[in-house]
Write an enzyme that holds these catalytic residues in place. Sequence first.
Site, PDB file in Angstrom:
ATOM      1  N   SER A 157       3.131  -1.972  10.283  1.00 19.63           N
ATOM      2  CA  SER A 157       4.575  -2.012  10.520  1.00 19.63           C
ATOM      3  C   SER A 157       5.220  -3.362  10.200  1.00 19.63           C
ATOM      4  CB  SER A 157       4.896  -1.564  11.945  1.00 19.63           C
ATOM      5  OG  SER A 157       4.460  -0.236  12.164  1.00 19.63           O
ATOM      6  N   LYS A 188       0.125   4.240  -0.339  1.00 21.38           N
ATOM      7  CA  LYS A 188      -0.547   5.439   0.201  1.00 21.38           C
ATOM      8  C   LYS A 188      -0.305   6.628  -0.738  1.00 21.38           C
ATOM      9  CE  LYS A 188      -0.335   3.364   4.699  1.00 21.38           C
ATOM     10  NZ  LYS A 188      -0.334   3.510   6.141  1.00 21.38           N
ATOM     11  N   GLU A 203      -7.197   4.696   7.658  1.00 17.40           N
ATOM     12  CA  GLU A 203      -7.011   6.124   7.337  1.00 17.40           C
ATOM     13  C   GLU A 203      -8.252   6.673   6.608  1.00 17.40           C
ATOM     14  OE1 GLU A 203      -3.203   5.683   5.394  1.00 17.40           O
ATOM     15  OE2 GLU A 203      -2.330   5.161   7.331  1.00 17.40           O
ATOM     16  N   ASN A 243       0.870  -1.182   0.000  1.00 15.37           N
ATOM     17  CA  ASN A 243       0.000   0.000   0.000  1.00 15.37           C
ATOM     18  C   ASN A 243       0.905   1.230   0.000  1.00 15.37           C
ATOM     19  OD1 ASN A 243      -1.807   2.039   0.488  1.00 15.37           O
ATOM     20  ND2 ASN A 243      -2.385   1.354   2.553  1.00 15.37           N
ATOM     21  N   GLU A 247      -5.628  -4.885  10.456  1.00 15.60           N
ATOM     22  CA  GLU A 247      -4.626  -3.839  10.681  1.00 15.60           C
ATOM     23  C   GLU A 247      -4.943  -3.092  11.974  1.00 15.60           C
ATOM     24  OE1 GLU A 247      -2.522  -2.593   6.799  1.00 15.60           O
ATOM     25  OE2 GLU A 247      -4.294  -1.365   7.027  1.00 15.60           O
ATOM     26  N   HIS A 271      -9.708   1.100   4.670  1.00 17.96           N
ATOM     27  CA  HIS A 271      -8.450   1.307   5.405  1.00 17.96           C
ATOM     28  C   HIS A 271      -8.718   2.256   6.571  1.00 17.96           C
ATOM     29  CE1 HIS A 271      -4.416   2.648   6.374  1.00 17.96           C
ATOM     30  NE2 HIS A 271      -3.993   1.557   5.774  1.00 17.96           N
ATOM     31  N   GLY A 294       2.122   2.435  10.671  1.00 20.85           N
ATOM     32  CA  GLY A 294       3.077   3.529  10.521  1.00 20.85           C
ATOM     33  C   GLY A 294       3.763   3.948  11.809  1.00 20.85           C
TER      34      GLY A 294
END
Length: 254
Positions: free
Chosen positions: A211, A11, A96, A9, A166, A94, A172
């Site tokens: 991560s 991003k 985010e 991904n 996730e 996701h 991150g």
Amino acid sequence: MRRALVAGNWKMNGSSESIRTLLSGLVSGCQATVAEVLVCPPSVYLAQVTQTLQESPIAVGAQNVSEHSAGAYTGEVAPGMLIDLGCQYVILGHSERRALYGETDQQVAAKFSAALEAGLKPILCVGETLEQREQGVTLQVIGTQLQAVIDHCGIAAFADAVIAYEPVWAIGTGKTATAEQAQEVHLAIRQQLSQADKSIAEGCRILYGGSVNAANAAELFAKPDVDGGLVGGASLKADEFITICQVAGEEKTV
Ligand code: PGA
């Protein structure tokens, strides 16, 4: 046997120049991987990436899609457009997207069904925040996120889908869930699918994300219900991403 899948991904990172360099590294390094390899660039670079990867076994996916098929939706991209460009997968829900753009379980479910209808394979992301984990409601939170899609699309929809667990606190941050924490959630997800359909549950790939890197991938992928990874930061470095893909292939080959 489920074939391992490693999805990068990217991003909102990259330029046409940096993507050219990254792809040339990936194309030479991913020739011999047993795992299925997927990259998900920003939508404006999808055409560049699908063209470059035409002769390669690396698949291409988008990071989001509209629930609508066409019309007055400024700034959106329709599922059929992704198919037109040669995409096979799309990441949906996701954290985010959920946290920064207010995507609800219902919207994610609508996108999931629109994606499938167009012929895309959805990668449904689920995960708990740190507060939720500390409150001991991790499995409930993930159960609710997953059930919204099962209720809206039906269990048969998961025959062509992937799920990514996730934990929000691991994305991150450099903090990875332990392999045991990941396995516990992956098993719960598979059991929930299994309540509706055993064989779909057995066939559905459940990826871990948060991560993942070359150093921790082997331990995570060794767990029986971890079928690969959704990789953010480490997918932007060709060598590291290739190592993760190779590890996934080795851990999951029997
Ligand atoms: P990360 O991101 O690997 O950089 O933690 C994973 C993701 O958000 O999919």
